[in-house]
Scaffold this active site. Structure first.
Site, PDB file in Angstrom:
ATOM      1  CD  GLU A 242      44.779  51.346   2.884  1.00 16.70           C
ATOM      2  OE1 GLU A 242      45.446  50.981   3.864  1.00 16.70           O
ATOM      3  OE2 GLU A 242      43.632  51.820   2.996  1.00 16.70           O
TER       4      GLU A 242
ATOM      5  CG  HIS B 254      36.953  47.942   2.946  1.00 15.16           C
ATOM      6  ND1 HIS B 254      37.745  48.757   3.696  1.00 15.16           N
ATOM      7  CD2 HIS B 254      37.472  46.700   3.069  1.00 15.16           C
ATOM      8  CE1 HIS B 254      38.707  48.049   4.256  1.00 15.16           C
ATOM      9  NE2 HIS B 254      38.570  46.798   3.886  1.00 15.16           N
TER      10      HIS B 254
ATOM     11  NE  ARG C  74      36.582  46.671   7.686  1.00 15.67           N
ATOM     12  CZ  ARG C  74      37.418  47.687   7.439  1.00 15.67           C
ATOM     13  NH1 ARG C  74      36.935  48.828   6.998  1.00 15.67           N
ATOM     14  NH2 ARG C  74      38.713  47.560   7.649  1.00 15.67           N
TER      15      ARG C  74
ATOM     16  CD  GLU D   8      36.773  52.485   1.298  1.00 18.95           C
ATOM     17  OE1 GLU D   8      37.587  51.789   1.947  1.00 18.95           O
ATOM     18  OE2 GLU D   8      36.072  53.349   1.829  1.00 18.95           O
TER      19      GLU D   8
ATOM     20  CG  ASP E  47      33.948  30.299 -30.523  1.00 19.55           C
ATOM     21  OD1 ASP E  47      33.089  29.871 -29.723  1.00 19.55           O
ATOM     22  OD2 ASP E  47      34.948  29.645 -30.889  1.00 19.55           O
TER      23      ASP E  47
ATOM     24  CD  GLU F 282      42.753  48.364   1.008  1.00 15.81           C
ATOM     25  OE1 GLU F 282      42.573  49.172   1.921  1.00 15.81           O
ATOM     26  OE2 GLU F 282      42.908  47.140   1.214  1.00 15.81           O
TER      27      GLU F 282
ATOM     28  CD  GLU G 223      33.823  50.259   5.368  1.00 16.00           C
ATOM     29  OE1 GLU G 223      33.568  51.126   6.215  1.00 16.00           O
ATOM     30  OE2 GLU G 223      34.962  49.825   5.163  1.00 16.00           O
TER      31      GLU G 223
ATOM     32  CD  GLU H 273      41.252  52.690  -0.022  1.00 17.92           C
ATOM     33  OE1 GLU H 273      41.781  51.865   0.759  1.00 17.92           O
ATOM     34  OE2 GLU H 273      40.249  53.354   0.270  1.00 17.92           O
TER      35      GLU H 273
ATOM     36  NE  ARG I 250      38.889  51.413   9.306  1.00 18.25           N
ATOM     37  CZ  ARG I 250      38.414  52.595   9.686  1.00 18.25           C
ATOM     38  NH1 ARG I 250      38.239  52.856  10.956  1.00 18.25           N
ATOM     39  NH2 ARG I 250      38.101  53.513   8.796  1.00 18.25           N
TER      40      ARG I 250
HETATM   41  N1  GLU Z   1      43.764  46.288   3.596  1.00 13.80           N
HETATM   42  C1  GLU Z   1      42.724  45.980   4.541  1.00 13.80           C
HETATM   43  C2  GLU Z   1      41.852  44.822   4.004  1.00 13.80           C
HETATM   44  O1  GLU Z   1      42.378  43.855   3.647  1.00 13.80           O
HETATM   45  C3  GLU Z   1      41.865  47.169   4.864  1.00 13.80           C
HETATM   46  C4  GLU Z   1      42.550  48.413   5.333  1.00 13.80           C
HETATM   47  C5  GLU Z   1      41.578  49.588   5.451  1.00 13.80           C
HETATM   48  O2  GLU Z   1      40.903  49.706   6.482  1.00 13.80           O
HETATM   49  O3  GLU Z   1      41.418  50.331   4.496  1.00 13.80           O
HETATM   50  O4  GLU Z   1      40.662  44.826   3.951  1.00 13.80           O
HETATM   51 MG    MG Z   2      41.691  50.925   2.543  1.00 10.75          MG
END
Ligand code: GLU
Ligand code: MG
Length: 452
Positions: free
Chosen positions: A194, A250, A343, A141, A64, A143, A341, A201, A321
């Site tokens: 992390e 990421h 993010r 990745e 269902d 976390e 990548e 992670e 980053r």
């Molecule tokens: N925890 C971070 C985020 O919120 C990233 C840290 C890292 O570069 O792995 O994306």
């Molecule tokens: Mg990380």
């Protein structure tokens, strides 16, 4: 795996079905869990006995759908789950042998169901194939935080990035988790503490998008179950601790065609092909519109703020980053490793919808020939609003409400999700935002009650 792609779902071959039946028999499996996800990516499961399996593999099992978030209303709620034999895996260490299979959801006529997130991803992959690529590789990745229980946020340790001390009380737990994931056919590459207290992670080896979405829902369950067995609580909530890093997902991405990485060009200054550049341009161009997919909760937007290694501004870079998309420099010029990548996604997303939306945005860039803007190598958190304006850098939505408005007006999002998922998703997430925005927060009480 010899799958015959048919109308958005994999039709399994008799030999694959036989292999599953044989394994169930040889391993004395007692139950088979059939999994699929609702529109938000919550895992749904029901179990069958081996006696039912042959019928399930051929014709699926009815259920269902009306109680599944984002599925059909009561009038047309009969749904059928067809287990995909390629996903057959034994569950780790139970007393009774249990296996799991991930299902495609179809209507009673056997048509792929529009509301099934796995089908949304299959359709994105169909579009990719029609454009001459055969594989969308992704490496997310995820976390997460480990807390003493689910009633609060008491951490297990104060260890930081890559901490390898006795402070990292969770090392054993991480190793058990890796063992369990690998036993389920999910290879692991990196495992570490992390930046945040009690934040971890575990990185899976990249895989094609559909396999990876299946791996991702499995990963979340295994991480949580192993933590629970040890008496702790694992959470993928994007921002559980004020003033600390949040949890991201990421996602490394590349497109392949006949074993060749379509993002790679040895002669380019960034080793990026025209296809790679247009793909990234597409994701930047549509990032605001699909933000409500890769960051789907009210809480997701508490993570996407300056200062915590999470992206805020829509720009790309090689090393920075704070940018939304990065071209990692770990192995510059290596064809297989060339990738983008992104993010901004967080680990509480629906991975099927997220990979589908990301793929569509990138393909749109390729199809329409979007220009890639210049990379931004400086720390974007440090630019003033005027400097950002001068450089034409926009920000991601600041709230779920803003993200939903963007999504609701997006042709690309509608194409990516399909009409059914698109309209249910907008409705559901708007309701979440409306519930939230009328709440009174402790911050307001502290700052206003006494002085206003
Ligand atoms: N925890 C971070 C985020 O919120 C990233 C840290 C890292 O570069 O792995 O994306
Ligand atoms: Mg990380």
């Amino acid at each position: 795996m010899a799958m015959v792609e048919q109308k958005g779902r994999a039709k399994s071959t008799p030999s694959e079905r036989e292999r599953v039946l044989r394994e169930v028999n040889e391993q004395s499996v007692k139950f088979i869990h059939l999994w699929f996800t609702d529109i938000e990516g919550h895992l749904k499961s029901f179990s069958i006995t081996p006696a039912e399996l042959e019928g399930a593999l051929d014709d699926g099992m009815g259920f269902d759908g009306s109680s599944i978030t984002g599925f059909n209303a009561i009038e047309e709620s009969d749904m059928v789950a067809i287990p995909d034999p390629a996903t057959f895996q034994l569950m780790p260490n139970g007393d009774v042998k249990v296996a799991r299979m991930i299902c495609d959801v179809v209507t009673p006529d056997g048509e792929p169901y529009d509301g099934d997130p796995r089908n949304v991803l299959r359709r994105a992959l169909d579009r990719m194939r029609s454009m001459g690529f055969d594989t969308f590789n992704v490496g997310p990745e995820l976390e997460y935080f480990l807390f003493k229980d689910d009633q609060g946020t008491e951490p297990l340790d104060e260890g930081g990035y890559f901490a390898m001390t006795t402070m990292d009380a969770a090392s054993d737990l991480r190793h058990d988790t890796v063992k369990a994931l690998e036993s389920m056919g999910i290879p692991i590459e990196y495992v570490h503490h992390e930046v945040g207290p009690s934040q971890h992670e575990i990185d899976m080896r990249y895989a094609s998008a559909l396999d990876m979405a299946d791996h991702t829902v499995t990963y979340r369950l295994v991480v949580k179950e192993i933590a629970k067995k040890a008496g702790f609580h694992a959470t993928f909530m994007p921002k559980p601790l004020f003033g600390e890093n949040g949890s991201g997902m990421h996602t490394h991405q590349s497109l392949f065609s006949e074993g060749k990485n379509a993002f790679f060009d040895a002669d380019d200054e960034w080793h990026l092909s025209a296809v790679g550049k247009a793909f990234i341009a597409g994701q930047l161009h549509h990032a605001r519109e699909i933000s409500a997919v890769f960051a789907q909760w009210v809480n997701s937007y508490k993570r996407l703020v300056p200062g915590y290694e999470a992206p805020v501004y829509v720009a790309w870079s090689r090393r920075n980053r704070s940018a939304l998309i990065r071209i990692p420099l770990y192995k510059p010029g290596n064809e297989q490793a060339t990738r983008a990548e992104i993010r901004c996604p967080d680990p509480a997303c629906n991975p099927y919808l997220t990979f589908a939306a990301l793929l569509h945005a990138g393909l749109e860039g390729i199809e329409k020939g979007y220009e890639l803007p210049a990379p931004m190598e400086q720390n974007l958190y440090k630019l003033s609003p005027e400097e950002r304006k001068e450089r034409g850098i926009v920000a991601l939505p600041e709230t779920l409400g803003e993200a939903i408005d963007e999504l609701a007006g997006s042709e690309l999002a509608k194409k990516a999700l399909g009409d059914h998922v698109f309209s249910s998703y907008v409705k559901l997430k708007r309701k979440e935002w409306d519930d939230y925005r009328v709440q009174l927060t402790p911050w307001e009480m502290e700052n206003y009650l006494g002085v206003l």
